[in-house]
Design a protein around this motif. Sequence first.
Motif, PDB file in Angstrom:
ATOM      1  N   LEU A 159      93.625 -41.776  47.104  1.00 18.78           N
ATOM      2  CA  LEU A 159      94.473 -41.154  48.323  1.00 18.78           C
ATOM      3  C   LEU A 159      93.470 -39.785  48.747  1.00 18.78           C
ATOM      4  O   LEU A 159      93.704 -39.359  49.850  1.00 18.78           O
ATOM      5  CB  LEU A 159      95.940 -40.969  48.205  1.00 18.78           C
ATOM      6  N   ARG A 160      92.984 -39.144  47.517  1.00 20.17           N
ATOM      7  CA  ARG A 160      92.311 -37.949  47.777  1.00 20.17           C
ATOM      8  C   ARG A 160      91.026 -38.037  48.782  1.00 20.17           C
ATOM      9  O   ARG A 160      90.704 -37.135  49.572  1.00 20.17           O
ATOM     10  CB  ARG A 160      92.072 -37.152  46.858  1.00 20.17           C
ATOM     11  N   LYS A 161      90.610 -39.268  48.399  1.00 21.78           N
ATOM     12  CA  LYS A 161      89.543 -39.680  49.335  1.00 21.78           C
ATOM     13  C   LYS A 161      89.602 -39.822  50.706  1.00 21.78           C
ATOM     14  O   LYS A 161      88.797 -39.700  51.676  1.00 21.78           O
ATOM     15  CB  LYS A 161      88.551 -40.639  48.844  1.00 21.78           C
ATOM     16  N   ILE A 162      91.055 -40.054  50.942  1.00 18.00           N
ATOM     17  CA  ILE A 162      91.342 -40.394  52.605  1.00 18.00           C
ATOM     18  C   ILE A 162      92.008 -39.057  53.161  1.00 18.00           C
ATOM     19  O   ILE A 162      91.464 -38.676  54.304  1.00 18.00           O
ATOM     20  CB  ILE A 162      92.397 -41.399  52.529  1.00 18.00           C
ATOM     21  N   ASN A 163      92.994 -38.392  52.477  1.00 12.54           N
ATOM     22  CA  ASN A 163      93.543 -37.057  52.852  1.00 12.54           C
ATOM     23  C   ASN A 163      93.949 -36.370  51.720  1.00 12.54           C
ATOM     24  O   ASN A 163      94.821 -36.489  50.931  1.00 12.54           O
ATOM     25  CB  ASN A 163      94.539 -37.359  53.733  1.00 12.54           C
ATOM     26  N   LYS A 164      93.440 -35.028  51.342  1.00 11.11           N
ATOM     27  CA  LYS A 164      93.689 -34.346  50.294  1.00 11.11           C
ATOM     28  C   LYS A 164      95.069 -33.769  50.521  1.00 11.11           C
ATOM     29  O   LYS A 164      95.856 -33.550  49.517  1.00 11.11           O
ATOM     30  CB  LYS A 164      92.626 -33.096  50.240  1.00 11.11           C
ATOM     31  N   GLU A 165      95.674 -33.442  51.608  1.00 12.04           N
ATOM     32  CA  GLU A 165      96.927 -32.963  51.832  1.00 12.04           C
ATOM     33  C   GLU A 165      98.007 -34.006  51.323  1.00 12.04           C
ATOM     34  O   GLU A 165      98.975 -33.607  50.625  1.00 12.04           O
ATOM     35  CB  GLU A 165      97.292 -32.376  53.259  1.00 12.04           C
ATOM     36  N   TRP A 166      97.653 -35.254  51.783  1.00 14.39           N
ATOM     37  CA  TRP A 166      98.651 -36.282  51.343  1.00 14.39           C
ATOM     38  C   TRP A 166      98.622 -36.372  49.937  1.00 14.39           C
ATOM     39  O   TRP A 166      99.622 -36.733  49.308  1.00 14.39           O
ATOM     40  CB  TRP A 166      98.205 -37.453  52.062  1.00 14.39           C
ATOM     41  N   ALA A 167      97.354 -36.466  49.412  1.00 14.48           N
ATOM     42  CA  ALA A 167      97.081 -36.640  47.926  1.00 14.48           C
ATOM     43  C   ALA A 167      97.885 -35.693  47.047  1.00 14.48           C
ATOM     44  O   ALA A 167      98.539 -36.048  46.187  1.00 14.48           O
ATOM     45  CB  ALA A 167      95.726 -36.652  47.476  1.00 14.48           C
ATOM     46  N   ASP A 168      97.983 -34.306  47.384  1.00 16.56           N
ATOM     47  CA  ASP A 168      98.640 -33.430  46.756  1.00 16.56           C
ATOM     48  C   ASP A 168     100.021 -33.639  46.864  1.00 16.56           C
ATOM     49  O   ASP A 168     100.825 -33.230  45.882  1.00 16.56           O
ATOM     50  CB  ASP A 168      98.184 -31.885  47.468  1.00 16.56           C
ATOM     51  N   ARG A 169     100.419 -33.938  47.845  1.00 20.39           N
ATOM     52  CA  ARG A 169     102.155 -33.964  47.992  1.00 20.39           C
ATOM     53  C   ARG A 169     102.618 -35.269  47.355  1.00 20.39           C
ATOM     54  O   ARG A 169     103.646 -35.237  46.560  1.00 20.39           O
ATOM     55  CB  ARG A 169     102.650 -34.395  49.565  1.00 20.39           C
ATOM     56  N   PHE A 170     101.732 -36.252  47.323  1.00 22.92           N
ATOM     57  CA  PHE A 170     101.929 -37.479  46.646  1.00 22.92           C
ATOM     58  C   PHE A 170     102.049 -37.178  44.867  1.00 22.92           C
ATOM     59  O   PHE A 170     102.774 -37.640  44.092  1.00 22.92           O
ATOM     60  CB  PHE A 170     100.887 -38.665  46.799  1.00 22.92           C
ATOM     61  N   TYR A 171     101.020 -36.183  44.550  1.00 20.34           N
ATOM     62  CA  TYR A 171     100.813 -35.751  43.083  1.00 20.34           C
ATOM     63  C   TYR A 171     102.211 -35.285  42.663  1.00 20.34           C
ATOM     64  O   TYR A 171     102.696 -35.580  41.624  1.00 20.34           O
ATOM     65  CB  TYR A 171      99.632 -34.826  42.920  1.00 20.34           C
ATOM     66  N   LYS A 172     102.591 -34.135  43.556  1.00 19.16           N
ATOM     67  CA  LYS A 172     103.971 -33.698  43.162  1.00 19.16           C
ATOM     68  C   LYS A 172     105.137 -34.586  42.733  1.00 19.16           C
ATOM     69  O   LYS A 172     105.798 -34.513  42.271  1.00 19.16           O
ATOM     70  CB  LYS A 172     104.303 -32.579  44.211  1.00 19.16           C
ATOM     71  N   LEU A 173     105.099 -35.571  44.027  1.00 19.02           N
ATOM     72  CA  LEU A 173     106.266 -36.664  43.616  1.00 19.02           C
ATOM     73  C   LEU A 173     105.849 -37.412  42.655  1.00 19.02           C
ATOM     74  O   LEU A 173     106.899 -37.893  41.889  1.00 19.02           O
ATOM     75  CB  LEU A 173     106.314 -37.207  44.943  1.00 19.02           C
ATOM     76  N   ALA A 174     104.618 -37.626  42.091  1.00 25.30           N
ATOM     77  CA  ALA A 174     104.373 -38.598  41.103  1.00 25.30           C
ATOM     78  C   ALA A 174     104.718 -37.843  39.759  1.00 25.30           C
ATOM     79  O   ALA A 174     105.290 -38.524  38.848  1.00 25.30           O
ATOM     80  CB  ALA A 174     102.634 -38.875  40.971  1.00 25.30           C
ATOM     81  N   ILE A 175     104.620 -36.566  39.681  1.00 23.82           N
ATOM     82  CA  ILE A 175     105.162 -35.666  38.480  1.00 23.82           C
ATOM     83  C   ILE A 175     106.646 -36.013  38.418  1.00 23.82           C
ATOM     84  O   ILE A 175     107.015 -36.303  37.125  1.00 23.82           O
ATOM     85  CB  ILE A 175     104.788 -34.387  38.765  1.00 23.82           C
ATOM     86  N   VAL A 176     107.430 -35.830  39.169  1.00 25.11           N
ATOM     87  CA  VAL A 176     108.856 -36.239  39.350  1.00 25.11           C
ATOM     88  C   VAL A 176     109.023 -37.810  39.043  1.00 25.11           C
ATOM     89  O   VAL A 176     110.050 -37.789  38.073  1.00 25.11           O
ATOM     90  CB  VAL A 176     109.493 -35.938  40.833  1.00 25.11           C
ATOM     91  N   PHE A 177     108.591 -38.553  39.562  1.00 25.27           N
ATOM     92  CA  PHE A 177     108.485 -40.046  39.298  1.00 25.27           C
ATOM     93  C   PHE A 177     108.538 -40.177  37.772  1.00 25.27           C
ATOM     94  O   PHE A 177     109.249 -40.831  37.200  1.00 25.27           O
ATOM     95  CB  PHE A 177     107.838 -40.690  40.083  1.00 25.27           C
ATOM     96  N   ASP A 178     107.235 -39.771  37.320  1.00 24.46           N
ATOM     97  CA  ASP A 178     107.038 -39.998  35.708  1.00 24.46           C
ATOM     98  C   ASP A 178     108.174 -39.406  34.927  1.00 24.46           C
ATOM     99  O   ASP A 178     108.620 -40.115  33.964  1.00 24.46           O
ATOM    100  CB  ASP A 178     105.762 -38.989  35.484  1.00 24.46           C
ATOM    101  N   GLN A 179     108.701 -38.114  35.010  1.00 27.44           N
ATOM    102  CA  GLN A 179     109.662 -37.466  34.274  1.00 27.44           C
ATOM    103  C   GLN A 179     110.975 -38.457  34.563  1.00 27.44           C
ATOM    104  O   GLN A 179     111.534 -38.738  33.315  1.00 27.44           O
ATOM    105  CB  GLN A 179     110.025 -36.428  34.920  1.00 27.44           C
ATOM    106  N   VAL A 180     111.346 -38.914  35.585  1.00 31.65           N
ATOM    107  CA  VAL A 180     112.537 -39.824  35.864  1.00 31.65           C
ATOM    108  C   VAL A 180     112.406 -41.082  35.173  1.00 31.65           C
ATOM    109  O   VAL A 180     113.238 -41.412  34.456  1.00 31.65           O
ATOM    110  CB  VAL A 180     112.786 -39.962  37.615  1.00 31.65           C
ATOM    111  N   ALA A 181     111.168 -41.795  35.505  1.00 28.62           N
ATOM    112  CA  ALA A 181     110.940 -43.220  34.880  1.00 28.62           C
ATOM    113  C   ALA A 181     110.738 -43.182  33.329  1.00 28.62           C
ATOM    114  O   ALA A 181     111.267 -44.408  32.988  1.00 28.62           O
ATOM    115  CB  ALA A 181     109.637 -43.650  35.670  1.00 28.62           C
ATOM    116  N   TYR A 182     110.494 -42.248  32.652  1.00 29.14           N
ATOM    117  CA  TYR A 182     110.329 -42.197  31.228  1.00 29.14           C
ATOM    118  C   TYR A 182     111.443 -41.766  30.825  1.00 29.14           C
ATOM    119  O   TYR A 182     111.143 -41.189  29.484  1.00 29.14           O
ATOM    120  CB  TYR A 182     108.811 -41.751  30.829  1.00 29.14           C
TER     121      TYR A 182
END
Length: 210
Positions: A159-182
């Motif tokens: 995603l970073r290759k498409i749009n860095k801002e979207w990638a950074d926002r996705f990354y923050k959500l992914a951190i929360v997702f990982d904490q919740v999912a595991y």
Amino acid sequence: MLNEGKARDQLEDILDDPEYQAYQQDPGFFSELWNKALEAIAKAIEAIFPAVEPTARASSIILIGIIACLIIALVVIVIVLVSRKVKRRKLNERKPLQSMNELEWSYKRHMKEAESLAASGNHSQATRHMFLALLLYFHEKEWLKAMVWKTNWDYYDELRKINKEWADRFYKLAIVFDQVAYGEREVDATEYASFRDEALELIKDKAHES
């Protein structure tokens, strides 16, 4: 006695030798550096507070304080870097899609499932499905390729290759997702609403149409 007198003369010659005198007077690199730092601080104090006469003790205290602050700052930087590295490793090890069935769902179906789970009070599972909705939305837009074996770090990198801002926002959500999912974190209604709103903002971003 003759030998003692001769030895005394040799000792006096050594003590009077210019090289020995220079060695004795040389304060050493660190001592010289310390003295120069004290002089610089004293001049700075004098420039800032002309009415105050700087003392060697005051300069030493300030210099020690500066060194202590630098050490603390260095420790904080190391802690932050290590923390980020740990988060990255976790993001690089865990796979958000657990089965082909989840991959076959559309992003809208995951969104509907998320809202249904949230309505029943299961906000942790709702968070998981809302994240998968976002992931599969990006997949449908062909900004990344969702695969069961891929990790969130793989998706972030694509995603970073498409749009860095979207990638950074996705990354923050992914951190929360990982904490919740595991099972590292429980999400309440307020936290889920915040997570959902951020995900929906990314999905509805008008820039996607450009």
